[in-house]
Design a protein around this motif. Structure first.
Motif, short mmCIF file in Angstrom:
data_model
loop_
_atom_site.label_atom_id
_atom_site.label_comp_id
_atom_site.label_asym_id
_atom_site.label_seq_id
_atom_site.Cartn_x
_atom_site.Cartn_y
_atom_site.Cartn_z
N UNK A 130 -0.78 49.13 55.16
CA UNK A 130 -0.88 50.00 53.98
C UNK A 130 -0.04 49.42 52.84
N UNK A 131 1.11 48.88 53.18
CA UNK A 131 1.99 48.28 52.16
C UNK A 131 1.26 47.17 51.42
N UNK A 132 0.61 46.27 52.17
CA UNK A 132 -0.08 45.15 51.52
C UNK A 132 -1.25 45.63 50.66
N UNK A 133 -1.90 46.69 51.08
CA UNK A 133 -2.98 47.23 50.26
C UNK A 133 -2.42 47.84 48.97
N UNK A 134 -1.30 48.52 49.06
CA UNK A 134 -0.68 49.12 47.87
C UNK A 134 -0.16 48.03 46.92
N UNK A 135 0.36 46.94 47.47
CA UNK A 135 0.80 45.82 46.63
C UNK A 135 -0.42 45.22 45.92
N UNK A 138 9.63 41.92 47.02
CA UNK A 138 9.37 40.48 47.03
C UNK A 138 7.99 40.16 46.45
N UNK A 139 7.04 41.00 46.72
CA UNK A 139 5.68 40.72 46.27
C UNK A 139 5.49 41.02 44.79
N UNK A 140 5.98 42.18 44.32
CA UNK A 140 5.72 42.56 42.93
C UNK A 140 6.85 42.17 41.98
N UNK A 141 8.05 41.90 42.53
CA UNK A 141 9.16 41.44 41.70
C UNK A 141 9.80 42.49 40.83
N UNK A 142 9.50 43.75 41.05
CA UNK A 142 10.05 44.82 40.22
C UNK A 142 10.54 45.95 41.12
N UNK A 143 11.87 46.18 41.18
CA UNK A 143 12.41 47.20 42.07
C UNK A 143 11.85 48.61 41.83
N UNK A 144 11.63 48.97 40.56
CA UNK A 144 11.08 50.30 40.27
C UNK A 144 9.66 50.43 40.81
N UNK A 145 8.85 49.41 40.59
CA UNK A 145 7.48 49.42 41.10
C UNK A 145 7.49 49.41 42.63
N UNK A 147 10.05 57.34 61.05
CA UNK A 147 9.31 56.15 60.60
C UNK A 147 9.89 55.65 59.29
N UNK A 148 10.22 56.56 58.39
CA UNK A 148 10.81 56.17 57.12
C UNK A 148 12.20 55.56 57.34
N UNK A 149 12.98 56.17 58.23
CA UNK A 149 14.32 55.65 58.53
C UNK A 149 14.23 54.23 59.08
N UNK A 150 13.27 54.01 59.98
CA UNK A 150 13.15 52.69 60.62
C UNK A 150 12.56 51.63 59.69
N UNK A 151 11.53 51.99 58.92
CA UNK A 151 10.76 50.97 58.23
C UNK A 151 10.70 51.13 56.71
N UNK A 152 11.34 52.15 56.17
CA UNK A 152 11.34 52.34 54.73
C UNK A 152 11.95 51.15 53.99
N UNK A 153 13.06 50.64 54.49
CA UNK A 153 13.71 49.49 53.85
C UNK A 153 12.84 48.25 53.94
N UNK A 154 12.14 48.07 55.05
CA UNK A 154 11.25 46.92 55.21
C UNK A 154 10.09 47.01 54.22
N UNK A 155 9.48 48.18 54.10
CA UNK A 155 8.39 48.37 53.15
C UNK A 155 8.88 48.08 51.73
N UNK A 156 10.04 48.61 51.39
CA UNK A 156 10.60 48.40 50.05
C UNK A 156 10.89 46.91 49.81
N UNK A 157 11.47 46.23 50.79
CA UNK A 157 11.80 44.81 50.64
C UNK A 157 10.55 43.97 50.45
N UNK A 158 9.54 44.22 51.26
CA UNK A 158 8.28 43.47 51.12
C UNK A 158 7.66 43.73 49.75
N UNK A 159 7.63 44.99 49.35
CA UNK A 159 7.04 45.35 48.05
C UNK A 159 7.83 44.68 46.91
#
Length: 185
Positions: free
Chosen positions: A78-83, A38-45, A24-36
């Motif tokens: 879950x990603x949107x809730x964490x954002x 774009x939403x928060x504007x901070x790569x570390x966050x 699941x991480x291999x398939x969607x980890x990059x997508x979760x990171x990209x969405x996060x």
């Protein structure tokens, strides 16, 4: 629509198969990171949010229900809730800084919370109040950038039902925002 492989992955994930977590991480980890990002504007966050999503999903894997949607859709929820949590944390921090500045008698800094941040927080709160099907359809439309036809295909819902859920959800959001005095004309 999900494939048998996706269904098996979701089932294995829910049952605690660690190889399914890795997949699941291999398939969607990059997508979760990209969405996060774009939403928060901070790569570390965004890195922190990505970690929180997968750790949180793993810890609550027993609540995953494949009949309500795919593992990917669940992870994106879950990603949107964490954002939203990250935005709430920023907002609390800004209020604390403003309160401390006022308490110290120092002139306040002109660092208003951006309208975009506030709009996102208000919409996130209001989206959570929608019925599950309307919430799912709107999230897939807005966050996954899917057309109504694609949503119908992925959810198995008739296209007319997707259109109805979209319209009702948007109307309800508009009404709620107008009642709260949040809608701008």
């Amino acid at each position: 629509m999900t494939t048998a492989t996706d269904d098996a992955l979701g089932e294995g994930f829910a049952q605690g198969d660690e190889s399914c977590l890795a997949e699941a991480y291999r398939r969607w980890g990059a997508l979760v990171y990209t969405v996060a990002t774009r939403k928060v504007g901070d790569p570390e966050e965004a890195n922190d949010i990505t970690q929180q999503v997968f750790v949180g999903a793993w810890n609550s894997r027993g609540t995953f229900d494949a009949s309500r949607g795919s593992l990917k859709t669940w992870l994106m929820g879950i990603t949107y809730k964490k954002v939203a949590d990250a935005f709430d944390k920023r907002s609390r921090h800004l209020r604390s800084v403003e309160a401390a500045t006022a308490e110290a008698g120092m002139p306040g800094q002109s660092t208003p919370v951006t309208e975009t941040l506030l709009d996102h927080m208000v919409l996130t709160r209001e989206m959570e109040e929608l019925p599950d099907q309307q919430q799912l359809v709107l999230k897939m439309a807005f966050y996954d950038d899917l057309s109504q036809s694609q949503i119908a295909e992925r959810t198995g819902l008739p296209l007319g039902t997707v259109k109805s859920h979209t319209r009702r959800g948007l109307m309800r959001l508009k009404k709620r925002l107008e009642v709260d005095g949040e809608a701008h004309r």
